[in-house]
Design a protein around this motif. Structure first.
Motif, PDB file in Angstrom:
ATOM      1  N   GLN A 105       0.747  -1.099   0.048  1.00 58.05           N
ATOM      2  CA  GLN A 105      -0.102   0.090  -0.038  1.00 58.05           C
ATOM      3  C   GLN A 105       0.966   1.286   0.078  1.00 58.05           C
ATOM      4  O   GLN A 105       0.475   2.286  -0.730  1.00 58.05           O
ATOM      5  N   THR A 106       1.851   1.156   0.777  1.00 59.53           N
ATOM      6  CA  THR A 106       2.948   2.248   0.791  1.00 59.53           C
ATOM      7  C   THR A 106       3.381   2.679  -0.577  1.00 59.53           C
ATOM      8  O   THR A 106       3.583   3.769  -1.116  1.00 59.53           O
ATOM      9  N   ILE A 107       3.757   1.464  -1.304  1.00 59.81           N
ATOM     10  CA  ILE A 107       4.311   1.849  -2.770  1.00 59.81           C
ATOM     11  C   ILE A 107       3.265   2.204  -3.401  1.00 59.81           C
ATOM     12  O   ILE A 107       3.664   3.047  -4.508  1.00 59.81           O
ATOM     13  N   LEU A 108       2.057   1.656  -3.566  1.00 56.88           N
ATOM     14  CA  LEU A 108       1.169   2.069  -4.605  1.00 56.88           C
ATOM     15  C   LEU A 108       0.636   3.673  -4.238  1.00 56.88           C
ATOM     16  O   LEU A 108       0.311   4.384  -5.199  1.00 56.88           O
ATOM     17  N   GLN A 109       0.638   3.968  -2.898  1.00 61.28           N
ATOM     18  CA  GLN A 109       0.359   5.304  -2.619  1.00 61.28           C
ATOM     19  C   GLN A 109       1.363   6.529  -2.887  1.00 61.28           C
ATOM     20  O   GLN A 109       1.172   7.406  -3.294  1.00 61.28           O
ATOM     21  N   GLU A 110       2.861   5.845  -2.877  1.00 60.51           N
ATOM     22  CA  GLU A 110       3.877   6.951  -2.666  1.00 60.51           C
ATOM     23  C   GLU A 110       4.707   6.847  -3.744  1.00 60.51           C
ATOM     24  O   GLU A 110       5.406   7.756  -4.111  1.00 60.51           O
ATOM     25  N   MET A 111       4.946   5.807  -4.545  1.00 59.53           N
ATOM     26  CA  MET A 111       5.863   5.584  -5.486  1.00 59.53           C
ATOM     27  C   MET A 111       5.613   5.915  -6.785  1.00 59.53           C
ATOM     28  O   MET A 111       4.413   5.793  -7.433  1.00 59.53           O
ATOM     29  N   PRO A 112       6.199   7.091  -7.480  1.00 61.55           N
ATOM     30  CA  PRO A 112       6.061   7.538  -8.440  1.00 61.55           C
ATOM     31  C   PRO A 112       6.299   6.658  -9.638  1.00 61.55           C
ATOM     32  O   PRO A 112       6.984   5.775  -9.837  1.00 61.55           O
ATOM     33  N   ARG A 113       5.570   6.832 -10.796  1.00 62.91           N
ATOM     34  CA  ARG A 113       5.745   5.801 -12.061  1.00 62.91           C
ATOM     35  C   ARG A 113       6.391   6.606 -12.950  1.00 62.91           C
ATOM     36  O   ARG A 113       6.103   7.485 -13.619  1.00 62.91           O
ATOM     37  N   GLU A 114       7.903   5.990 -13.040  1.00 58.13           N
ATOM     38  CA  GLU A 114       8.653   6.849 -13.950  1.00 58.13           C
ATOM     39  C   GLU A 114       8.703   5.865 -15.208  1.00 58.13           C
ATOM     40  O   GLU A 114       8.167   4.925 -15.321  1.00 58.13           O
ATOM     41  N   ARG A 115       9.622   6.580 -16.131  1.00 54.37           N
ATOM     42  CA  ARG A 115       9.805   5.603 -17.302  1.00 54.37           C
ATOM     43  C   ARG A 115      10.966   4.655 -17.153  1.00 54.37           C
ATOM     44  O   ARG A 115      11.842   4.745 -17.845  1.00 54.37           O
ATOM     45  N   GLU A 116      10.808   3.719 -16.451  1.00 56.87           N
ATOM     46  CA  GLU A 116      11.705   2.814 -16.151  1.00 56.87           C
ATOM     47  C   GLU A 116      11.012   1.398 -15.547  1.00 56.87           C
ATOM     48  O   GLU A 116       9.781   1.469 -15.556  1.00 56.87           O
ATOM     49  N   SER A 117      11.810   0.343 -15.570  1.00 51.67           N
ATOM     50  CA  SER A 117      11.251  -0.876 -15.355  1.00 51.67           C
ATOM     51  C   SER A 117      10.556  -0.683 -13.836  1.00 51.67           C
ATOM     52  O   SER A 117      11.101  -0.054 -13.001  1.00 51.67           O
ATOM     53  N   LEU A 118       9.659  -1.843 -13.728  1.00 55.12           N
ATOM     54  CA  LEU A 118       9.181  -1.813 -12.225  1.00 55.12           C
ATOM     55  C   LEU A 118      10.101  -2.304 -11.336  1.00 55.12           C
ATOM     56  O   LEU A 118       9.960  -1.663 -10.205  1.00 55.12           O
ATOM     57  N   PRO A 119      10.863  -3.293 -11.591  1.00 57.47           N
ATOM     58  CA  PRO A 119      11.867  -3.688 -10.516  1.00 57.47           C
ATOM     59  C   PRO A 119      12.732  -2.647 -10.045  1.00 57.47           C
ATOM     60  O   PRO A 119      13.348  -2.435  -9.027  1.00 57.47           O
ATOM     61  N   THR A 120      13.400  -1.775 -11.204  1.00 56.39           N
ATOM     62  CA  THR A 120      14.156  -0.593 -10.978  1.00 56.39           C
ATOM     63  C   THR A 120      13.570   0.317  -9.999  1.00 56.39           C
ATOM     64  O   THR A 120      14.046   0.766  -8.849  1.00 56.39           O
ATOM     65  N   ALA A 121      12.241   0.753 -10.340  1.00 52.27           N
ATOM     66  CA  ALA A 121      11.522   1.601  -9.586  1.00 52.27           C
ATOM     67  C   ALA A 121      11.511   1.096  -8.165  1.00 52.27           C
ATOM     68  O   ALA A 121      11.422   1.995  -7.117  1.00 52.27           O
ATOM     69  N   LEU A 122      11.121  -0.169  -8.053  1.00 54.41           N
ATOM     70  CA  LEU A 122      10.747  -0.868  -6.614  1.00 54.41           C
ATOM     71  C   LEU A 122      12.134  -0.548  -5.723  1.00 54.41           C
ATOM     72  O   LEU A 122      11.921  -0.296  -4.673  1.00 54.41           O
ATOM     73  N   SER A 123      13.232  -1.126  -6.443  1.00 49.93           N
ATOM     74  CA  SER A 123      14.362  -1.086  -5.628  1.00 49.93           C
ATOM     75  C   SER A 123      14.804   0.427  -5.246  1.00 49.93           C
ATOM     76  O   SER A 123      15.291   0.523  -3.926  1.00 49.93           O
TER      77      SER A 123
END
Length: 539
Positions: free
Chosen positions: A157-175
């Motif tokens: 939930q923290t990830i879905l609410q706060e993580m910006p969606r950039e033009r990069e892969s999901l694993p990179t954004a998550l890490s």
């Protein structure tokens, strides 16, 4: 047909949200027909009943008869029918049939547009499946990382609410997000991407010019399955006749549109790009369906037009880029003076002329700029720094040769010199003029100066050189592993970060082997380790 269409629409809705509890049971349909068709047992009695009723409206279902409940519109919006990927809006189809090849989300991509689709964006699927995908990725992590992210539901939930969606892969954004937000350092390689259920991986369907599926699957290498760019979408021949033209010698065709849009007979949208194209024989305008190919062709076409305009200036430019005769011997390692001068000329003309200009006004403005610059006088700064690189390279070669002439038989000396020769070749390959920008070439001169100092100091005290080399060796090994891991799926961001790591190692070498040369900013083991962590969090 009417009733089957309604059932199919409800089934499609279930496929999108991956549930099988919206469509009513078959018993409801049985009861519907049983009530309306008593005594009907063949085509004759059916037609009689329809005539008696004045039509077949009494046999037509209403949507409300078929559904147990209406899904929340906000939930359905999380499973869009179309996705905006790169320069294309592409159609999505959904299937909720676990275990089948088509289960999940399928995005249909015309072959001529495959090169426009950013691979990293496919990782993000559709919003409605992102929660499940991130949850599966976290639960599949090795225990050492997973235990730091419990309770998983709260982390997601923290990830879905706060993580910006950039033009990069999901694993990179998550890490990156987990490291910055929760101080949990998860290498991108630790994410269990391959172990995900199929419906959490985007399925691709590549179609030809007639809309037929020619390749499908969940491997993004399918994006390399492109037809010849000469195959334009159906129904665009009139546009080709309007825009395509041969034998162009000057910009006398007005402005080129950014793109042309339309749809084929099936309603599938397409985009075309009228652009210049040049080869050794002529300059022409043709329609491209691949944006990347169109941009490259336009830059080359503009370059060819400008080269025609400044033909006389280019003759003098060639003469002004000639190297000093004294560099003849020093240039032999790069194919000779003519080869280097050819690279210089290619580099300068590319920088001056290769611009993807689309309008007549911009083209003529560029002509005016180049006229004021005096084309034949350009490139002197590049020539000067190239000369400096050649001279610094020659200085290192001379230092190595001096040590070799001393005929020291010790194997460690031979290995020491071989290491430096390899570094020299790696730092200054024979295409260095085209490879490095001006600023990088200036830094290469520093690295060569440091290498020259290292030759002398290392020969004098090999033990100290080996001690310093041991500080660098772990980072060189790490760099080798990074380079070996690069493949077609590696992001542009990661490639750039690996290149930056390469040059930071060179700065570190300057700091420990020839401190008096000076580094380009602070450099340390701590900084190198930080860069390794950042790269490991990328895909």
């Amino acid at each position: 047909q009417h009733n089957a269409g309604l059932v199919e629409a409800v089934r499609n809705m279930e496929d999108r949200i991956r549930r099988r509890d919206i469509l009513v049971d078959d018993e409801v349909l049985v009861a519907f027909y049983k009530e309306r068709l008593p005594g009907v047992f063949d085509m004759r009695t059916l037609k009689h009943r329809i005539r008696k009723k004045g039509g077949d409206r009494f046999l037509r279902l209403d949507r409300e008869m078929l559904i147990r409940y209406t899904p929340d519109p906000d939930v359905l919006d999380q499973y869009p029918r179309q996705l905006d990927l790169g320069h294309r809006v592409l159609t999505c189809d959904y299937s909720f049939e676990p275990g089948t090849e088509a289960d999940g989300v399928t995005v249909t991509i015309p072959a001529e547009s495959a090169g426009d689709v950013p691979r990293q964006q496919l990782d993000w699927l559709v919003p409605g499946l992102l929660n499940e995908k991130i949850t599966a990725l976290i639960k599949g992590l090795p225990k050492a990382y997973r235990v730091k992210l419990v309770p998983v539901a709260d982390t997601v939930q923290t990830i879905l609410q706060e993580m910006p969606r950039e033009r990069e892969s999901l694993p990179t954004a998550l890490s990156r997000f987990l490291f910055q937000r929760l101080k949990v350092d998860v290498p991108a390689a630790a994410w269990p991407v391959d172990a995900l259920p199929d419906h959490l991986k985007m399925r691709l369907a590549i179609t030809d010019a007639k809309g037929r599926v020619v390749a499908s699957g969940r491997d993004d290498s399918l994006l390399d399955h492109r037809e010849s760019d000469l195959l334009l979408p159906a129904g665009t021949s009139a546009l080709a006749r309007r825009w395509e033209r041969r034998g162009i010698t000057t910009w006398d065709f007005g402005d080129l549109p950014d793109m042309l849009t339309g749809a084929d007979g099936r309603g599938a949208p397409w985009r075309l790009y009228p652009r210049l194209e040049a080869d050794d024989n002529e300059i022409r305008i043709r329609l491209f369906s691949d944006l990347k190919a169109a941009e490259v062709a336009q830059a080359n076409g503009v370059s060819a037009l400008l080269a025609r305009h400044f033909a006389d200036g280019l003759k003098f430019l060639k003469k002004n880029l000639k190297l000093p005769v004294l560099l003849k011997r020093q240039s032999v390692y790069f194919g000779g003076m003519a080869a280097i001068e050819g690279q210089l000329f290619q580099r300068v003309t590319r920088e001056l002329f290769a611009h993807p200009i689309l309008t007549a006004a911009d083209y003529h403005a560029r002509v005016d700029e180049l006229t004021a610059l005096r084309v034949h006088q350009c490139g002197q700064d590049l020539r000067d720094v190239v000369v400096a690189v050649i001279e610094a390279h020659h200085e290192v070669r001379c230092r190595i040769t001096e040590v070799e002439k001393k005929r020291i038989a010790a194997p460690v000396v031979g290995q020491f010199l071989l290491t430096l020769k390899n570094e020299l070749t790696r730092l200054v390959p024979d295409n260095f003029v085209l490879l490095y920008d001006r600023q990088r070439l200036s830094h290469v001169v520093r690295y060569l100066s440091a290498l020259s100092i290292r030759v002398q100091r290392g020969y004098t005290d090999l033990e100290k050189d080996r001690s310093r080399e041991s500080l660098v060796a772990p980072f060189i090994e790490q760099l080798k592993r990074m380079l070996q891991s690069l493949d077609s799926s590696t992001s542009v961001e990661k490639r750039a970060a690996v290149e930056a790591f390469f040059w930071t190692i060179e700065e570190y070498k300057v700091s420990i082997f020839a401190q008096e040369v000076g580094t380009d900013g602070p450099v340390s083991i701590k900084r190198l380790n930080r860069m390794i962590g950042e790269i490991e969090r990328m895909v």
